[in-house]
Structure formats: structure tokens, C-alpha cells
Design a protein around this motif. Structure first.
Motif, mmCIF file in Angstrom:
data_model
loop_
_atom_site.group_PDB
_atom_site.id
_atom_site.type_symbol
_atom_site.label_atom_id
_atom_site.label_comp_id
_atom_site.label_asym_id
_atom_site.label_seq_id
_atom_site.Cartn_x
_atom_site.Cartn_y
_atom_site.Cartn_z
ATOM 1 N N SER A 111 -0.408 30.731 63.785
ATOM 2 C CA SER A 111 -1.246 31.957 63.837
ATOM 3 C C SER A 111 -0.590 32.777 63.483
ATOM 4 C CB SER A 111 -1.984 32.205 65.579
ATOM 5 O OG SER A 111 -0.814 32.178 66.149
ATOM 6 N N ASP A 112 -1.368 34.352 62.985
ATOM 7 C CA ASP A 112 -0.300 35.312 62.428
ATOM 8 C C ASP A 112 -0.787 36.569 63.723
ATOM 9 O OD1 ASP A 112 0.771 34.339 60.137
ATOM 10 O OD2 ASP A 112 -0.770 35.290 58.806
ATOM 11 N N ILE A 113 0.414 37.571 63.514
ATOM 12 C CA ILE A 113 -0.100 38.924 63.873
ATOM 13 C C ILE A 113 0.085 39.969 63.477
ATOM 14 C CG2 ILE A 113 0.132 37.939 66.486
ATOM 15 C CD1 ILE A 113 3.651 39.075 66.515
ATOM 16 N N GLU A 114 -1.000 41.161 63.993
ATOM 17 C CA GLU A 114 -1.100 42.188 63.150
ATOM 18 C C GLU A 114 0.235 42.881 63.274
ATOM 19 O OE1 GLU A 114 -4.146 44.386 60.962
ATOM 20 O OE2 GLU A 114 -4.187 45.236 63.430
ATOM 21 N N VAL A 115 1.090 43.381 62.847
ATOM 22 C CA VAL A 115 1.729 44.976 63.082
ATOM 23 C C VAL A 115 1.685 46.202 62.168
ATOM 24 C CG1 VAL A 115 3.189 42.789 64.112
ATOM 25 C CG2 VAL A 115 3.378 43.873 61.528
ATOM 26 N N ILE A 116 2.004 47.534 63.176
ATOM 27 C CA ILE A 116 2.402 49.022 62.479
ATOM 28 C C ILE A 116 3.709 47.812 61.508
ATOM 29 C CG2 ILE A 116 2.564 50.766 62.362
ATOM 30 C CD1 ILE A 116 0.756 50.515 64.901
ATOM 31 N N VAL A 117 3.715 48.504 60.184
ATOM 32 C CA VAL A 117 5.312 48.499 58.708
ATOM 33 C C VAL A 117 5.319 50.180 58.996
ATOM 34 C CG1 VAL A 117 5.213 46.375 58.959
ATOM 35 C CG2 VAL A 117 3.713 47.832 57.317
ATOM 36 N N GLY A 118 4.873 50.509 58.825
ATOM 37 C CA GLY A 118 4.558 52.326 58.412
ATOM 38 C C GLY A 118 3.416 53.168 58.458
ATOM 39 N N ARG A 119 4.021 54.498 58.478
ATOM 40 C CA ARG A 119 2.921 56.135 58.279
ATOM 41 C C ARG A 119 2.654 56.418 57.104
ATOM 42 N NH1 ARG A 119 -0.313 58.696 62.014
ATOM 43 N NH2 ARG A 119 0.745 57.737 63.942
ATOM 44 N N ILE A 120 1.701 56.193 57.039
ATOM 45 C CA ILE A 120 1.677 57.282 54.876
ATOM 46 C C ILE A 120 1.938 58.860 54.973
ATOM 47 C CG2 ILE A 120 0.253 57.686 53.249
ATOM 48 C CD1 ILE A 120 -1.354 55.455 54.024
ATOM 49 N N GLY A 121 3.255 58.950 54.272
ATOM 50 C CA GLY A 121 3.385 60.701 54.975
ATOM 51 C C GLY A 121 2.977 61.262 53.598
ATOM 52 N N ARG A 122 3.693 62.224 53.164
ATOM 53 C CA ARG A 122 2.579 63.583 52.204
ATOM 54 C C ARG A 122 3.141 63.048 50.971
ATOM 55 N NH1 ARG A 122 7.242 66.144 49.878
ATOM 56 N NH2 ARG A 122 9.075 65.975 51.239
ATOM 57 N N ALA A 123 2.091 63.122 49.694
ATOM 58 C CA ALA A 123 2.430 63.138 48.530
ATOM 59 C C ALA A 123 3.593 63.267 47.932
ATOM 60 C CB ALA A 123 1.129 63.781 47.630
#
Length: 172
Positions: A2-14
Motif C-alpha cells: 500500500s501507499d501512504i500520503e506524505v507532505i513534501v512541501g509548502r508553496i511559498g511566494r511567487a
């Protein structure tokens, strides 16, 4: 498997006018997670986010998404979390490295081997990673370095701390 979901980043400023954004990386292996042409999931609704370009500039990750082709579009994404699905059994590429999901929930043993609590969170601070421990309902923070945490046995479900005053109790 099975797969699991992980956080890999947060979108910052343009960045610039071509739809690029800075990404606050939340993975130890950005080369594995941020590959041009790859697709991540974004935000609460897990919308697809296809990586059109990926590059590093002065130690910061800059990406563009096929779904957000210009600055106006990417400005709407600031603050969104990026997720990836990974095989649950996937291991880090280096020996003596651990994913957060492997550490959270481990039993914490003191230097004598007595069970004292559990790992409740892994904090990624600028200087180093820190383990947040729950010891008898009280939060303790321990830098995640081999001098203080000499034994990590993921398969056995525990980690053991070194004999250092003040790790699990206040020192007078």
C-alpha cells in the motif's frame, strides 16, 4: 503493497513573472519527490500539481506547475501544502536515516532500557531535527543526534536514549 500520503512541501511566494514559486521543502529527499514531469497533490482537495520545471537557486527550490502557467495563477497557491504518495515500505536512500513516519510512535527507552514514553513528533528545525517525546503526559524535546539517541530500532519499535542528565527529567 500500500501507499501512504506524505507532505513534501509548502508553496511559498511567487518568483518572477513566468509562474515559478519557491517551495519550502518538507522532505529529506527532494530529488525523489520533485522531478520534472512528476505529479504531486496540492491543498485540501488534493488537486493535481504537475511539475513543469524544477530548479535550485542559492539553496532554495523553485518550481513551476503546468496547472498554473503565470504569476497571477501561482500567487493564488501561496501556502498550499504539497503531497506525494509513497510506498509504505519505502526506506530512505542513506543508512541511519529515517522518515518521520518511522519514528513517530516508537517507544522511548532510557539508558537502562526502561520504557519512558513515545515519540509524538519530529520537528525539523534549522539547526537540527528534534524529537518531541511524550513522557508521562509531559512534552520533552531531544535533539536527534547519535550522541543523545544512540539506538534506533524501527523494526523493534523503540529508540534508546544516552545516559545524559536532563533528557527525560528536569535537573535541579
Amino acid at each position: 503493497m500500500s501507499d501512504i500520503e506524505v507532505i513534501v512541501g509548502r508553496i511559498g511566494r511567487a518568483h518572477g513573472i513566468r509562474g515559478e514559486v519557491f517551495v519550502d521543502v518538507r522532505t529529506d529527499e527532494p530529488g525523489r519527490r520533485f522531478a520534472p514531469g512528476g505529479t504531486l497533490r496540492m491543498g485540501d482537495k488534493r488537486r493535481p500539481a504537475t511539475l513543469a520545471s524544477v530548479r535550485w537557486n542559492r539553496g532554495k527550490l523553485i518550481v513551476s506547475f503546468a496547472e498554473a502557467p503565470d504569476r497571477t495563477a501561482v500567487e493564488q497557491l501561496t501556502g498550499e501544502l504539497l503531497y506525494d504518495h509513497v510506498p509504505e515500505a519505502e526506506l530512505p536512500s542513506e543508512k541511519d536515516e529515517y522518515f518521520d513516519r518511522h519514528l513517530v510512535g516508537l517507544v522511548v527507552r532510557d539508558h537502562t532500557g526502561a520504557e519512558r514514553g513515545t515519540v509524538s513528533e519530529v520537528l525539523h528545525l534549522p539547526a537540527q531535527d528534534v524529537l518531541q517525546l511524550d513522557v508521562d503526559g509531559e512534552e520533552r524535546l531531544v535533539p536527534f543526534v547519535s550522541a543523545l539517541v544512540p539506538t534506533v530500532d524501527v523494526a523493534g519499535g523503540f529508540l534508546q536514549l544516552a545516559d545524559v542528565d536532563g533528557l527525560l527529567e528536569d535537573v535541579e
